[in-house]
Design a protein around this motif. Structure first.
Motif, PDB file in Angstrom:
ATOM      1  N   TYR A  39       0.847  -1.184   0.000  1.00 56.35           N
ATOM      2  CA  TYR A  39       0.000   0.000   0.000  1.00 56.35           C
ATOM      3  C   TYR A  39       0.890   1.243   0.000  1.00 56.35           C
ATOM      4  N   PRO A  40       0.389   2.368  -0.470  1.00 59.05           N
ATOM      5  CA  PRO A  40       1.214   3.575  -0.578  1.00 59.05           C
ATOM      6  C   PRO A  40       1.930   3.921   0.721  1.00 59.05           C
ATOM      7  N   GLY A  41       3.227   4.146   0.605  1.00 55.68           N
ATOM      8  CA  GLY A  41       4.018   4.552   1.752  1.00 55.68           C
ATOM      9  C   GLY A  41       4.329   3.454   2.743  1.00 55.68           C
ATOM     10  N   GLU A  42       3.990   2.225   2.407  1.00 56.17           N
ATOM     11  CA  GLU A  42       4.173   1.117   3.340  1.00 56.17           C
ATOM     12  C   GLU A  42       5.169   0.095   2.794  1.00 56.17           C
ATOM     13  N   GLY A  43       5.508  -0.866   3.645  1.00 54.40           N
ATOM     14  CA  GLY A  43       6.331  -1.978   3.210  1.00 54.40           C
ATOM     15  C   GLY A  43       5.483  -3.059   2.556  1.00 54.40           C
ATOM     16  N   LEU A  44       6.119  -4.153   2.187  1.00 52.67           N
ATOM     17  CA  LEU A  44       5.411  -5.257   1.547  1.00 52.67           C
ATOM     18  C   LEU A  44       4.818  -6.178   2.613  1.00 52.67           C
ATOM     19  N   GLN A  45       3.590  -6.605   2.356  1.00 51.62           N
ATOM     20  CA  GLN A  45       2.931  -7.561   3.243  1.00 51.62           C
ATOM     21  C   GLN A  45       2.642  -8.830   2.456  1.00 51.62           C
ATOM     22  N   LEU A  46       2.866  -9.954   3.085  1.00 55.40           N
ATOM     23  CA  LEU A  46       2.543 -11.211   2.422  1.00 55.40           C
ATOM     24  C   LEU A  46       1.031 -11.322   2.245  1.00 55.40           C
ATOM     25  N   LEU A  47       0.601 -11.616   1.025  1.00 54.41           N
ATOM     26  CA  LEU A  47      -0.819 -11.780   0.737  1.00 54.41           C
ATOM     27  C   LEU A  47      -1.196 -13.262   0.746  1.00 54.41           C
ATOM     28  N   LEU A  48      -0.420 -14.078   0.024  1.00 54.54           N
ATOM     29  CA  LEU A  48      -0.666 -15.512   0.000  1.00 54.54           C
ATOM     30  C   LEU A  48       0.573 -16.221  -0.510  1.00 54.54           C
ATOM     31  N   LYS A  49       0.584 -17.543  -0.311  1.00 56.97           N
ATOM     32  CA  LYS A  49       1.747 -18.302  -0.763  1.00 56.97           C
ATOM     33  C   LYS A  49       1.327 -19.721  -1.125  1.00 56.97           C
TER      34      LYS A  49
ATOM     35  N   ASN B   1       5.037 -10.128  19.362  1.00 58.64           N
ATOM     36  CA  ASN B   1       6.272 -10.317  18.596  1.00 58.64           C
ATOM     37  C   ASN B   1       6.366  -9.194  17.571  1.00 58.64           C
ATOM     38  N   ALA B   2       7.293  -8.272  17.820  1.00 53.35           N
ATOM     39  CA  ALA B   2       7.419  -7.140  16.921  1.00 53.35           C
ATOM     40  C   ALA B   2       7.859  -7.622  15.561  1.00 53.35           C
ATOM     41  N   GLY B   3       7.433  -6.882  14.552  1.00 54.44           N
ATOM     42  CA  GLY B   3       7.852  -7.197  13.193  1.00 54.44           C
ATOM     43  C   GLY B   3       9.234  -6.650  12.921  1.00 54.44           C
ATOM     44  N   VAL B   4       9.569  -6.585  11.642  1.00 53.59           N
ATOM     45  CA  VAL B   4      10.851  -6.025  11.234  1.00 53.59           C
ATOM     46  C   VAL B   4      10.795  -4.516  11.430  1.00 53.59           C
ATOM     47  N   MET B   5      11.763  -3.990  12.142  1.00 52.21           N
ATOM     48  CA  MET B   5      11.765  -2.569  12.462  1.00 52.21           C
ATOM     49  C   MET B   5      12.877  -1.861  11.691  1.00 52.21           C
ATOM     50  N   GLN B   6      12.478  -0.849  10.962  1.00 51.05           N
ATOM     51  CA  GLN B   6      13.462  -0.047  10.245  1.00 51.05           C
ATOM     52  C   GLN B   6      13.409   1.386  10.756  1.00 51.05           C
ATOM     53  N   ALA B 104       9.714 -13.996   3.291  1.00 52.66           N
ATOM     54  CA  ALA B 104      10.466 -12.913   3.903  1.00 52.66           C
ATOM     55  C   ALA B 104       9.485 -11.910   4.486  1.00 52.66           C
ATOM     56  N   PHE B 105       9.825 -11.385   5.659  1.00 53.44           N
ATOM     57  CA  PHE B 105       8.986 -10.402   6.345  1.00 53.44           C
ATOM     58  C   PHE B 105       9.645  -9.040   6.201  1.00 53.44           C
ATOM     59  N   PHE B 106       8.865  -8.073   5.765  1.00 60.60           N
ATOM     60  CA  PHE B 106       9.417  -6.765   5.425  1.00 60.60           C
ATOM     61  C   PHE B 106       9.169  -5.729   6.510  1.00 60.60           C
ATOM     62  N   GLY B 107      10.126  -4.802   6.596  1.00 60.11           N
ATOM     63  CA  GLY B 107       9.920  -3.602   7.374  1.00 60.11           C
ATOM     64  C   GLY B 107       9.172  -2.555   6.573  1.00 60.11           C
ATOM     65  N   GLN B 108       8.928  -1.411   7.222  1.00 59.67           N
ATOM     66  CA  GLN B 108       8.170  -0.331   6.588  1.00 59.67           C
ATOM     67  C   GLN B 108       9.017   0.467   5.606  1.00 59.67           C
ATOM     68  N   GLY B 109      10.318   0.269   5.663  1.00 60.79           N
ATOM     69  CA  GLY B 109      11.186   0.957   4.721  1.00 60.79           C
ATOM     70  C   GLY B 109      11.732   2.269   5.262  1.00 60.79           C
ATOM     71  N   THR B 110      12.844   2.683   4.698  1.00 66.73           N
ATOM     72  CA  THR B 110      13.404   4.016   4.927  1.00 66.73           C
ATOM     73  C   THR B 110      13.419   4.746   3.604  1.00 66.73           C
ATOM     74  N   ARG B 111      12.778   5.905   3.592  1.00 60.04           N
ATOM     75  CA  ARG B 111      12.739   6.696   2.367  1.00 60.04           C
ATOM     76  C   ARG B 111      13.817   7.757   2.448  1.00 60.04           C
ATOM     77  N   LEU B 112      14.835   7.573   1.631  1.00 57.88           N
ATOM     78  CA  LEU B 112      15.985   8.464   1.610  1.00 57.88           C
ATOM     79  C   LEU B 112      15.795   9.504   0.516  1.00 57.88           C
ATOM     80  N   THR B 113      15.948  10.741   0.901  1.00 59.69           N
ATOM     81  CA  THR B 113      15.911  11.846  -0.052  1.00 59.69           C
ATOM     82  C   THR B 113      17.233  12.589   0.028  1.00 59.69           C
ATOM     83  N   VAL B 114      17.894  12.712  -1.101  1.00 59.38           N
ATOM     84  CA  VAL B 114      19.155  13.439  -1.166  1.00 59.38           C
ATOM     85  C   VAL B 114      18.892  14.778  -1.837  1.00 59.38           C
ATOM     86  N   VAL B 115      19.246  15.838  -1.128  1.00 58.71           N
ATOM     87  CA  VAL B 115      18.975  17.184  -1.658  1.00 58.71           C
ATOM     88  C   VAL B 115      20.280  17.918  -1.994  1.00 58.71           C
TER      89      VAL B 115
END
Lengths: 112, 115
Positions: A39-49, B1-6, B104-115
């Motif tokens: 979803y916009p601005g978010e990370g990837l979430q597993l939907l199904l496998k 159980n916390a997820g992947v933290m970025q 694989a379990f993903f974090g929310q990501g880091t959005r890097l902006t270079v100015v």
């Protein structure tokens, strides 16, 4: 090496329409296959496998069947909602590579 | 159980500065992957690490980029002397096993902006 090819987007549909997003893969061995949603601005979430041939993964009305003979894992949903608007990624893991491999992603836009 | 933290979620750097992106995997996960996502593009694999080991860095640019996953603490992706082309979303993922078809379990990501 392993690779995943999925249809280019954006896919634009009206609410309640039928959805198909095509995904094919190349891998040595017998990988597990996945669909992720972002979803916009978010990370990837597993939907199904699905972990082996002929397995069907399903979640939230989405389905995909592991087709070894056609090396495909197409995502389907019978009736999409506006809230399904997102980017969908097909992925594999556990084939010839130990690195999760992703397709380019397909953007889905659902209009009311 | 916390997820992947970025962290951080958003990072702004001026050209020439250093960027440090952190990733704490899920509890019990010892395999970490870093990916880069550019606008309108998919996920590009960068590096795969286990504790204290780089397993595969074939997707990392040869210069300015480095990654580590120490015995204690988070995994760090470091970008030295950032340039505008480094602006992207950087995602970390973790898994309990490196093979065997686990997701694989993903974090929310880091959005890097270079100015």
């Amino acid at each position: 090496g392993d690779s995943v090819t999925q249809m280019e987007g954006p896919v634009t549909l009206s609410e309640e329409a039928f959805l198909t997003i095509n995904c094919t893969y190349t891998a040595t061995g017998y990988p597990s296959l996945f669909w992720y949603v972002q979803y916009p601005g978010e990370g990837l979430q597993l939907l199904l496998k699905a972990t082996k041939a002929d397995d069907k993964g399903s979640n939230k009305g989405f389905e995909a069947t592991y087709r070894k003979e056609t090396t495909s894992f197409h995502l389907e949903k019978g009736s999409v909602q506006v809230s399904d608007s997102a980017v969908y990624f097909c992925a594999l893991n556990g084939g010839g590579s130990y690195i999760p491999t992703f397709g380019r992603g397909t953007s889905l836009i659902v209009h009311p | 159980n916390a997820g992947v933290m970025q962290n951080p979620r958003h990072l702004v750097r001026r050209r020439g500065q250093e960027a440090r992106l952190r990733c704490s995997p899920m509890k019990g996960h010892s395999h970490v992957y870093w990916y880069r996502q550019l606008p309108e593009e998919g996920l590009k694999f960068m590096v795969y690490l286990q504790k204290e080991n780089i397993i595969d860095e074939s997707g990392m640019p040869k210069e300015r980029f480095s990654a580590e996953f120490p015995k204690e603490g988070p995994s760090i992706l470091r970008i030295q002397q950032v340039v505008r082309g480094d602006s992207a979303a950087y995602f970390c993922a973790s898994s309990p096993l490196g093979t065997g078809g686990t997701e694989a379990f993903f974090g929310q990501g880091t959005r890097l902006t270079v100015v």
